[in-house]
Design an enzyme around this catalytic site. Structure first.
Site, short mmCIF file in Angstrom:
data_model
loop_
_atom_site.label_atom_id
_atom_site.label_comp_id
_atom_site.label_asym_id
_atom_site.label_seq_id
_atom_site.Cartn_x
_atom_site.Cartn_y
_atom_site.Cartn_z
N GLU A 437 -5.61 -5.35 8.23
CA GLU A 437 -6.64 -4.95 9.21
C GLU A 437 -7.19 -3.55 8.89
OE1 GLU A 437 -6.95 -7.79 11.06
OE2 GLU A 437 -8.87 -6.83 11.47
C1 LIG Z 1 0.57 -10.66 5.17
C2 LIG Z 1 -0.87 -10.34 4.97
C3 LIG Z 1 -1.81 -10.91 5.80
C4 LIG Z 1 -3.17 -10.67 5.60
N1 LIG Z 1 -4.10 -11.33 6.36
C5 LIG Z 1 -5.42 -11.26 6.01
C6 LIG Z 1 -6.39 -12.11 6.62
O1 LIG Z 1 -6.08 -12.90 7.50
N2 LIG Z 1 -7.68 -12.04 6.19
C7 LIG Z 1 -8.06 -11.19 5.19
O2 LIG Z 1 -9.23 -11.19 4.83
N3 LIG Z 1 -7.17 -10.36 4.59
C8 LIG Z 1 -5.86 -10.39 4.97
N4 LIG Z 1 -4.94 -9.58 4.35
C9 LIG Z 1 -5.39 -8.64 3.34
C10 LIG Z 1 -5.26 -7.20 3.80
O3 LIG Z 1 -6.22 -6.91 4.78
C11 LIG Z 1 -5.35 -6.32 2.55
O4 LIG Z 1 -4.12 -6.45 1.87
C12 LIG Z 1 -5.65 -4.88 2.88
O5 LIG Z 1 -6.95 -4.74 3.37
C13 LIG Z 1 -5.49 -3.97 1.67
O6 LIG Z 1 -6.15 -4.46 0.54
P1 LIG Z 1 -5.35 -4.56 -0.84
O7 LIG Z 1 -4.09 -5.32 -0.59
O8 LIG Z 1 -6.26 -5.08 -1.87
O9 LIG Z 1 -4.94 -3.08 -1.16
P2 LIG Z 1 -5.86 -2.00 -1.91
O10 LIG Z 1 -7.21 -2.00 -1.30
O11 LIG Z 1 -5.74 -2.21 -3.37
O12 LIG Z 1 -5.13 -0.65 -1.49
C14 LIG Z 1 -3.97 -0.15 -2.17
C15 LIG Z 1 -3.71 1.26 -1.65
O13 LIG Z 1 -4.83 2.10 -1.96
C16 LIG Z 1 -5.34 2.69 -0.77
N5 LIG Z 1 -6.80 2.74 -0.83
C17 LIG Z 1 -7.64 1.81 -1.32
N6 LIG Z 1 -8.91 2.22 -1.16
C18 LIG Z 1 -8.88 3.42 -0.56
C19 LIG Z 1 -9.86 4.36 -0.12
N7 LIG Z 1 -11.17 4.13 -0.25
N8 LIG Z 1 -9.43 5.49 0.48
C20 LIG Z 1 -8.11 5.75 0.64
N9 LIG Z 1 -7.15 4.91 0.25
C21 LIG Z 1 -7.53 3.76 -0.34
C22 LIG Z 1 -4.86 1.82 0.37
O14 LIG Z 1 -4.75 2.54 1.59
C23 LIG Z 1 -3.50 1.33 -0.14
O15 LIG Z 1 -2.52 2.28 0.17
C24 LIG Z 1 -3.58 -9.78 4.57
C25 LIG Z 1 -2.61 -9.18 3.76
C26 LIG Z 1 -1.28 -9.47 3.92
C27 LIG Z 1 -0.28 -8.85 2.98
#
Ligand SMILES: Cc1cc2nc3c(=O)[nH]c(=O)nc-3n(C[C@H](O)[C@H](O)[C@H](O)COP(=O)(O)OP(=O)(O)OC[C@H]3O[C@@H](n4cnc5c(N)ncnc54)[C@H](O)[C@@H]3O)c2cc1C
Length: 595
Positions: A437
């Site tokens: 989220e």
């Molecule tokens: C159990 C689970 C349920 C989920 N459910 C849903 C769902 O129902 N629908 C859906 O669409 N998604 C869902 N997600 C996805 C979830 O919203 C994403 O995992 C989340 O938004 C982070 O994206 P990412 O995993 O690619 O991490 P990344 O974006 O790669 O982030 C990795 C790290 O880098 C940091 N970071 C990245 N960009 C920035 C920035 N611009 N500024 C500062 N820090 C940054 C982040 O804070 C994090 O610490 C789910 C994920 C999980 C694990």
């Protein structure tokens, strides 16, 4: 494992004495939702959640959701039974409009019920939580026909909903998504692409799943400006609006996760699936924000909910486990609750949970005011405050969720680290709440990048001034309250100084502002928590319940003396700028510096 007792008394106290629920019940449309009715509803809900849903929590963790060879996903039998009772009782429909079969209650009431559902079983609660996001999007942007087709059965809970944003290359950067939506020529679109991590993306708990999918139409602008939002039902609807043949969406796999094992987290493949545009093309990000705003508060509430359940468990354990002899005690050994360090952990849990529950419910009342108040200026101001508080609730609430469930494990000693007590499950389950989220880092960026600049900072500074109004009441309330007021005043000064620094630094050095955004957000969380506990203590002192007055006073005093001062401690990090974060390049961080 200990029983879960939903904290209805605290919720009723907050509604009546801390967040001004009577003003919400007086808003047009909420006439039927007076305080007595709502407290009665919360009590019934507490009974249902603790008896029907809470017993499924452990089963969900050990059995989990399972993907079958044919691509279907099954959840434990106990989930299906509990969900069917949940739908029959109508618990999911409470905060939605009556015209679509909802209860028409304020969202603050829905959020209080959601806390109890999440404490009972967070993995299970995610199904209605995601459905709620999809409902909100349809309520705001759906056509009349779409609303009529989907909303009644989503609001009743017969059908569930999902939010499909994430793709392998598009996580925090939603604008990088590549799923395609090509017009079919008959008003529908062919959706093709792969979505990952989709919560409750496939399951056998409802007869239909309504996927809300973000995708790009041909020629759409790059980035977030070119995203559109589509309804993609798992099953096509027949002429009567009932589920018929399968749409071209399949579940390729489900993730093996640290926690929330009962919630299937799916990789979904859309292969020319029929989609129906919501609103207009390229409105996707606006629709996504509608889905996410309420969902962010709900996820913040997961921090409260799991902390509450873990707290109850650790408190019970601390009264059963005997070890050593506490100072001044007699006999062979003492209950561990008699040791000061265990008391410190219990009080930290109790006061922090109380603080963030108050913050969540306050935020929801501002949302209700923003949507229902007859006066436009009041609506606008309430919307500004809700906007300011939402990233704080999500981030501070879930950070504390991680910290407080960790304390619950600690109180159990070695028994916390083994699975059979069940307390480790809360710690594992809540970990995700700081990630999805919008990660907590993204929430902090939202606070400093979008919310602070509202009216050039006046909106945030006015809210700090609102918090200061309580200081006079604390002085007037006498000696017991003076120290609380003095500490709150000091910490609000620090918050204001850091806010002014953020506003002054913003345009010239955005990276400096982002560097301090997370500690700055926590300063807000601590000050808001201290302020709301102080207000609670003042309110309780004016009731005729001496035990309640003592409990609220002690919590406010403990928080002010032992937790709130960390705000000033964080001010250095909040305003340090980016220099030292970037002074070592990536090689130097990897230890590749020549010695
Ligand atoms: C159990 C689970 C349920 C989920 N459910 C849903 C769902 O129902 N629908 C859906 O669409 N998604 C869902 N997600 C996805 C979830 O919203 C994403 O995992 C989340 O938004 C982070 O994206 P990412 O995993 O690619 O991490 P990344 O974006 O790669 O982030 C990795 C790290 O880098 C940091 N970071 C990245 N960009 C920035 C920035 N611009 N500024 C500062 N820090 C940054 C982040 O804070 C994090 O610490 C789910 C994920 C999980 C694990």
């Amino acid at each position: 494992m200990s029983d879960f007792k939903p904290p209805v008394d605290d919720m009723a106290f907050i509604l009546e004495h801390v967040v001004g629920y009577r003003d919400i019940a007086a808003l047009p449309g909420f006439e039927h939702a007076d305080l007595d009715t709502v407290v009665d509803l919360l009590e019934q809900s507490a009974d249902f959640m603790s008896k029907v849903v809470a017993p499924t929590n452990r089963i969900g963790d050990t059995q989990g959701a399972q993907r079958q060879a044919d691509g279907t996903v099954t959840v434990p039998d106990a989930f299906r039974k509990a969900y069917s009772s949940y739908v029959d009782a109508g618990w999911g429909s409470i905060p939605f409009p009556e015209e679509f079969g909802g209860g028409g209650f304020p969202s603050v009431v829905g959020l209080a019920i959601q806390e109890m559902l999440q404490s009972s079983n967070m993995a299970f609660a995610l199904c209605p939580l995601l459905t709620q996001g999809a409902i909100d999007a349809l309520l705001h942007y759906g056509s009349d026909e779409q609303k009529a087709l989907y909303l009644p059965r989503m609001i009743s809970g017969e059908w569930s909903g999902t939010m499909n944003l994430t793709e392998p290359q598009a996580g925090s950067d939603v604008g990088a998504l590549t799923t395609k939506a090509v017009p079919n020529g008959d008003g529908t679109y062919a959706i093709t692409g792969q979505k990952i991590y989709i919560t409750w993306g496939e399951h056998d708990m409802t007869e239909q799943i309504v996927h809300l999918v973000l995708a790009r139409t041909p020629g759409a602008p790059e980035g977030t400006r070119g995203i559109s939002c589509f309804i993609v039902p798992k099953f096509h609807l027949d002429a009567e609006g009932n589920p018929a043949e399968h749409n071209a969406v399949t579940c390729l796999s489900i993730e093996h996760k640290l926690g929330i094992h009962g919630s299937p987290t799916c990789v979904l493949s859309y292969e020319g699936a029929t989609g129906y545009l919501i609103g207009e093309e390229n409105l996707g990000m606006r629709i996504m924000f509608v889905m996410m705003n309420v969902a962010r508060l709900s996820v913040g509430m997961q921090g409260v909910a799991l902390s509450e359940r873990a707290y109850q468990q650790s408190l019970n354990y601390s009264r059963e486990r005997r070890q050593g002899l506490a100072i001044g005690a007699e006999g062979k050994d003492s209950e561990i609750i008699e040791f000061p360090d265990v008391r410190r952990m219990l009080m930290t849990q109790k006061a922090s949970i109380a603080a963030i529950r108050r913050l969540m419910l306050l935020n929801a009342t501002y949302m209700d005011t923003a949507s229902h108040h007859p006066d436009a200026a009041t609506r606008t101001r309430a919307g500004e405050i809700a906007g300011l508080l939402t990233p704080i609730c999500k981030s501070f609430g879930t950070d504390l969720g991680n910290e407080l469930t960790s304390l619950a494990v600690q109180i159990h000693g070695g028994m916390g680290f083994v699975e059979e007590t069940g307390v480790a499950q809360h710690y594992r389950d809540v970990r995700i709440a700081a990630i999805y989220e919008g990660t907590n880092g993204i929430q902090a960026a939202d606070l400093v990048g979008r919310k602070l600049p509202v009216r050039d900072g006046a909106s945030a500074l006015e809210f700090i001034a609102t918090m200061r109004e309580t200081l006079g009441d604390l002085v007037a309330a006498g000696d017991d309250f003076t120290a609380i007021g003095a500490e709150l005043s000091t910490q609000l000064d620090s918050l204001e100084k850091a806010t002014v620094w953020m506003l002054r630094t913003g345009v010239a050095d955005p990276n400096g502002v982002l560097s301090g955004s997370s500690p700055y957000l926590r300063m807000w969380g601590l000050c808001l928590g201290g302020w709301l506990l102080a207000r609670s203590a003042l309110a309780a002192a004016n009731t005729d319940n001496a035990d309640l007055a003592q409990e609220q006073l002690v919590m406010a005093r403990f928080f002010a003396a032992q937790l709130l001062p960390a705000a000033t401690g964080l001010a250095g990090a909040a305003t340090a700028g980016s220099r030292d974060l970037f002074a070592l390049d990536a090689d130097a961080l990897s230890g590749l510096v020549r010695r």
